[in-house]
Design a protein around this motif. Structure first.
Motif, PDB file in Angstrom:
ATOM      1  N   GLU A 167      42.002 -54.726  44.198  1.00 19.37           N
ATOM      2  CA  GLU A 167      42.632 -55.659  43.087  1.00 19.37           C
ATOM      3  C   GLU A 167      41.883 -56.822  42.781  1.00 19.37           C
ATOM      4  N   ASP A 168      41.273 -57.310  43.759  1.00 21.03           N
ATOM      5  CA  ASP A 168      40.282 -58.469  43.760  1.00 21.03           C
ATOM      6  C   ASP A 168      39.039 -57.935  42.805  1.00 21.03           C
ATOM      7  N   ARG A 169      38.500 -56.783  42.830  1.00 22.29           N
ATOM      8  CA  ARG A 169      37.265 -56.455  41.995  1.00 22.29           C
ATOM      9  C   ARG A 169      37.596 -56.175  40.759  1.00 22.29           C
ATOM     10  N   GLU A 170      39.090 -55.423  40.456  1.00 23.14           N
ATOM     11  CA  GLU A 170      39.403 -54.969  39.156  1.00 23.14           C
ATOM     12  C   GLU A 170      40.108 -56.006  38.513  1.00 23.14           C
ATOM     13  N   GLY A 171      40.601 -57.015  39.118  1.00 22.15           N
ATOM     14  CA  GLY A 171      41.696 -58.034  38.513  1.00 22.15           C
ATOM     15  C   GLY A 171      42.852 -57.782  38.145  1.00 22.15           C
ATOM     16  N   VAL A 172      43.485 -56.618  38.649  1.00 20.04           N
ATOM     17  CA  VAL A 172      44.855 -56.121  38.404  1.00 20.04           C
ATOM     18  C   VAL A 172      45.581 -56.086  39.771  1.00 20.04           C
ATOM     19  N   ALA A 173      46.909 -56.444  39.679  1.00 17.72           N
ATOM     20  CA  ALA A 173      47.691 -56.490  40.882  1.00 17.72           C
ATOM     21  C   ALA A 173      48.305 -54.949  41.309  1.00 17.72           C
ATOM     22  N   PHE A 174      48.135 -54.713  42.456  1.00 14.02           N
ATOM     23  CA  PHE A 174      48.870 -53.346  42.980  1.00 14.02           C
ATOM     24  C   PHE A 174      48.212 -52.118  42.373  1.00 14.02           C
ATOM     25  N   VAL A 175      46.791 -51.913  42.457  1.00 16.88           N
ATOM     26  CA  VAL A 175      46.148 -50.850  42.055  1.00 16.88           C
ATOM     27  C   VAL A 175      45.405 -50.180  43.103  1.00 16.88           C
ATOM     28  N   GLY A 176      45.446 -50.655  44.257  1.00 14.74           N
ATOM     29  CA  GLY A 176      44.793 -50.231  45.668  1.00 14.74           C
ATOM     30  C   GLY A 176      45.836 -49.160  46.303  1.00 14.74           C
ATOM     31  N   PRO A 177      45.580 -48.795  47.636  1.00 16.19           N
ATOM     32  CA  PRO A 177      46.319 -47.774  48.239  1.00 16.19           C
ATOM     33  C   PRO A 177      47.589 -48.153  48.495  1.00 16.19           C
TER      34      PRO A 177
END
Length: 218
Positions: free
Chosen positions: A70-80
Motif C-alpha cells: 500500500e505504501d509503494r502504490e499509495g492505495v489502501a488495502f491492495v496487499g495480501p
C-alpha cells in the motif's frame, strides 16, 4: 502548504490538525494529507495513503495502517490483507463497490529486515494513532456512513478509546460513541491477523462471521 494554519507546530507535536484543510470535501483532504507531517512517520514512508472508495458510502471500513505494498502504490488495502478482506466481504454478502476503506494511521511504520532486505510492519504507537486521528474523524464526517467496521486493535482504539480490546469487543453492533445520527460500529479482527494465525481457517471463519453480522445489521 494546503490547509496549514498559521501558528501550526512541527511534527514533534504529534498532531495532524494543522494540516487539515479548513474547507472542501474528500479530494481536498486527500491533497492536503499528502503533505502531512503531523508525526514522525512521514519521514520514512513513501507517502501518505489516504482512504478510497464511495464518498457517499453506507459502510466505512477502518484498518490499522498501510502495509508495504500500500505504501509503494499509495492505495489502501491492495496487499495480501486487502485481498483476503475482499474475499471475506464477498462471502459475507457485502458489496465492496459501495464501501469507503481507510486506515487509522496514514503512513507505513516499519522496521527493516537486513537479511531479507524487506520492510516489516511495526504497529503504530497510541501517540502516533492519536496524532493521525483528525484525518480519520474528517473522513467520518465527510462520508457520514451508516455503519462502521473497525479492523483490529489500532483502529478500535482510535475510534472507541484506549480500553478497546478485539477479543472482548468484536462482533457486536453498537452505537458509534459521540455520534447522534444513529451510526453503528462493529469491531472484528484485522485480516493481517488472520494471515498470521496458526489456525488460519478458524480465524478466517470468525472474520466472515463478524462481517455477516454487519451485513445483517444493514
Amino acid at each position: 502548504m494546503p490547509g496549514r494554519r498559521e501558528g501550526g507546530s512541527g511534527p514533534e507535536a504529534y498532531d495532524a490538525t494543522p494540516y487539515l484543510p479548513q474547507r472542501g470535501g474528500l479530494p481536498a483532504h486527500r491533497r492536503a494529507a499528502a503533505d502531512c507531517q503531523g508525526c514522525p512517520l512521514y519521514r520514512e514512508a513513501t507517502g501518505t495513503v489516504f482512504g478510497r472508495g464511495d464518498s457517499g458510502a453506507r459502510v466505512m471500513l477502518i484498518g490499522e495502517q498501510p502495509g508495504d505494498q500500500e505504501d509503494r502504490e499509495g492505495v489502501a488495502f491492495v496487499g495480501p490483507a486487502g485481498r483476503l478482506l475482499s474475499k471475506a466481504l464477498r462471502e459475507a454478502g457485502i458489496d465492496e463497490e459501495g464501501l469507503y476503506v481507510t486506515n487509522a494511521v496514514k503512513h507505513f511504520k516499519f522496521t527493516v529486515d537486513e537479511t531479507r532486505k524487506r520492510r516489516i510492519h511495526k504497529a503504530p504507537s497510541l501517540r502516533e494513532t492519536l496524532a493521525c486521528r483528525p484525518w480519520l474523524m474528517a473522513e467520518l464526517r465527510l462520508v457520514s456512513p451508516e455503519f462502521v467496521i473497525v479492523l483490529g486493535a489500532t483502529a478500535g482504539r482510535a475510534l472507541l478509546g484506549s480500553s478497546f480490546r478485539v477479543g472482548t469487543d468484536r462482533g457486536v453492533p453498537r452505537p458509534l460513541p459521540g455520534v447522534e445520527d444513529g451510526t453503528q460500529v462493529l469491531a472484528t479482527v484485522h485480516p493481517s491477523a488472520v494471515l498470521r494465525s496458526k489456525d488460519r481457517d478458524a480465524a478466517y471463519a470468525g472474520l466472515v462471521a463478524d462481517l455477516r453480522t454487519a451485513a445483517e445489521a444493514l
